[in-house]
Design a protein around this motif. Structure first.
Motif, PDB file in Angstrom:
ATOM      1  N   PHE A  40      73.297  15.822  22.085  1.00 37.77           N
ATOM      2  CA  PHE A  40      73.883  14.709  21.331  1.00 37.77           C
ATOM      3  C   PHE A  40      73.625  14.855  19.829  1.00 37.77           C
ATOM      4  O   PHE A  40      74.463  14.451  19.018  1.00 37.77           O
ATOM      5  N   ALA A  41      72.495  15.441  19.448  1.00 38.93           N
ATOM      6  CA  ALA A  41      72.257  15.707  18.025  1.00 38.93           C
ATOM      7  C   ALA A  41      73.269  16.726  17.506  1.00 38.93           C
ATOM      8  O   ALA A  41      73.783  16.593  16.388  1.00 38.93           O
ATOM      9  N   ASP A  42      73.584  17.736  18.315  1.00 44.27           N
ATOM     10  CA  ASP A  42      74.612  18.710  17.928  1.00 44.27           C
ATOM     11  C   ASP A  42      75.976  18.049  17.782  1.00 44.27           C
ATOM     12  O   ASP A  42      76.712  18.335  16.832  1.00 44.27           O
ATOM     13  N   LEU A  43      76.305  17.174  18.715  1.00 42.74           N
ATOM     14  CA  LEU A  43      77.579  16.455  18.623  1.00 42.74           C
ATOM     15  C   LEU A  43      77.618  15.592  17.365  1.00 42.74           C
ATOM     16  O   LEU A  43      78.648  15.510  16.686  1.00 42.74           O
ATOM     17  N   TRP A  44      76.504  14.978  17.041  1.00 38.41           N
ATOM     18  CA  TRP A  44      76.402  14.161  15.830  1.00 38.41           C
ATOM     19  C   TRP A  44      76.640  15.007  14.578  1.00 38.41           C
ATOM     20  O   TRP A  44      77.393  14.626  13.677  1.00 38.41           O
ATOM     21  N   ILE A  45      76.030  16.184  14.531  1.00 36.81           N
ATOM     22  CA  ILE A  45      76.196  17.079  13.382  1.00 36.81           C
ATOM     23  C   ILE A  45      77.646  17.532  13.257  1.00 36.81           C
ATOM     24  O   ILE A  45      78.226  17.517  12.165  1.00 36.81           O
ATOM     25  N   ALA A  73      75.153   9.404  17.152  1.00 36.43           N
ATOM     26  CA  ALA A  73      73.898   9.056  16.476  1.00 36.43           C
ATOM     27  C   ALA A  73      73.083   8.080  17.323  1.00 36.43           C
ATOM     28  O   ALA A  73      71.863   8.241  17.475  1.00 36.43           O
ATOM     29  N   LEU A  74      73.748   7.080  17.876  1.00 39.02           N
ATOM     30  CA  LEU A  74      73.037   6.108  18.712  1.00 39.02           C
ATOM     31  C   LEU A  74      72.473   6.753  19.970  1.00 39.02           C
ATOM     32  O   LEU A  74      71.340   6.482  20.369  1.00 39.02           O
ATOM     33  N   LEU A  75      73.259   7.618  20.597  1.00 40.11           N
ATOM     34  CA  LEU A  75      72.775   8.282  21.812  1.00 40.11           C
ATOM     35  C   LEU A  75      71.672   9.292  21.498  1.00 40.11           C
ATOM     36  O   LEU A  75      70.759   9.476  22.314  1.00 40.11           O
ATOM     37  N   THR A  76      71.733   9.921  20.338  1.00 36.49           N
ATOM     38  CA  THR A  76      70.657  10.828  19.935  1.00 36.49           C
ATOM     39  C   THR A  76      69.343  10.063  19.799  1.00 36.49           C
ATOM     40  O   THR A  76      68.309  10.507  20.308  1.00 36.49           O
ATOM     41  N   ILE A  77      69.391   8.941  19.139  1.00 36.50           N
ATOM     42  CA  ILE A  77      68.183   8.131  18.970  1.00 36.50           C
ATOM     43  C   ILE A  77      67.687   7.618  20.320  1.00 36.50           C
ATOM     44  O   ILE A  77      66.477   7.644  20.609  1.00 36.50           O
TER      45      ILE A  77
END
Length: 107
Positions: A40-45, A73-77
């Protein structure tokens, strides 16, 4: 263009890290949470980078990528807090939300 190549390189490297961790023991909850956090961080980037280049995605798709950016971003957190909660071995007695103490510890 160089910046885009650097982002793609690190996103692929992160995805390979997440897949490698996940393959080590796919049934382990901590490995699954870490892999989801990284993906999810990769998707956010990716979504954030594409959102800032309207010439590539088209001006009509900027709001769509902004929504993906926010959701990722929300799912990464969320998965970061879940990972920390499991890593710390947090167990709140009598509740389903064992990760709450992990949230408190990670702050």
């Amino acid at each position: 263009m160089f910046f885009t190549a650097v982002i793609i390189f690190f996103v692929v490297l992160n995805a390979l890290l997440a897949i490698g961790v996940m393959q080590r023991n796919p049934k382990s909850a901590i490995y699954r949470r870490f892999a989801l956090f990284v993906l999810f961080a990769d998707l956010w980037i990716i979504a954030d980078h594409l959102r800032t280049i309207p010439s590539v995605i088209g001006p009509e798709n900027v709001s769509f990528f902004a929504r993906i950016d926010l959701a990722a971003a929300l799912l990464t957190i969320f998965y970061w807090f879940r990972f920390v909660g499991i890593y710390m071995g947090c167990k709140l007695e009598g509740t389903k939300f064992r990760w709450v103490r992990g949230v408190i510890y990670s702050i």
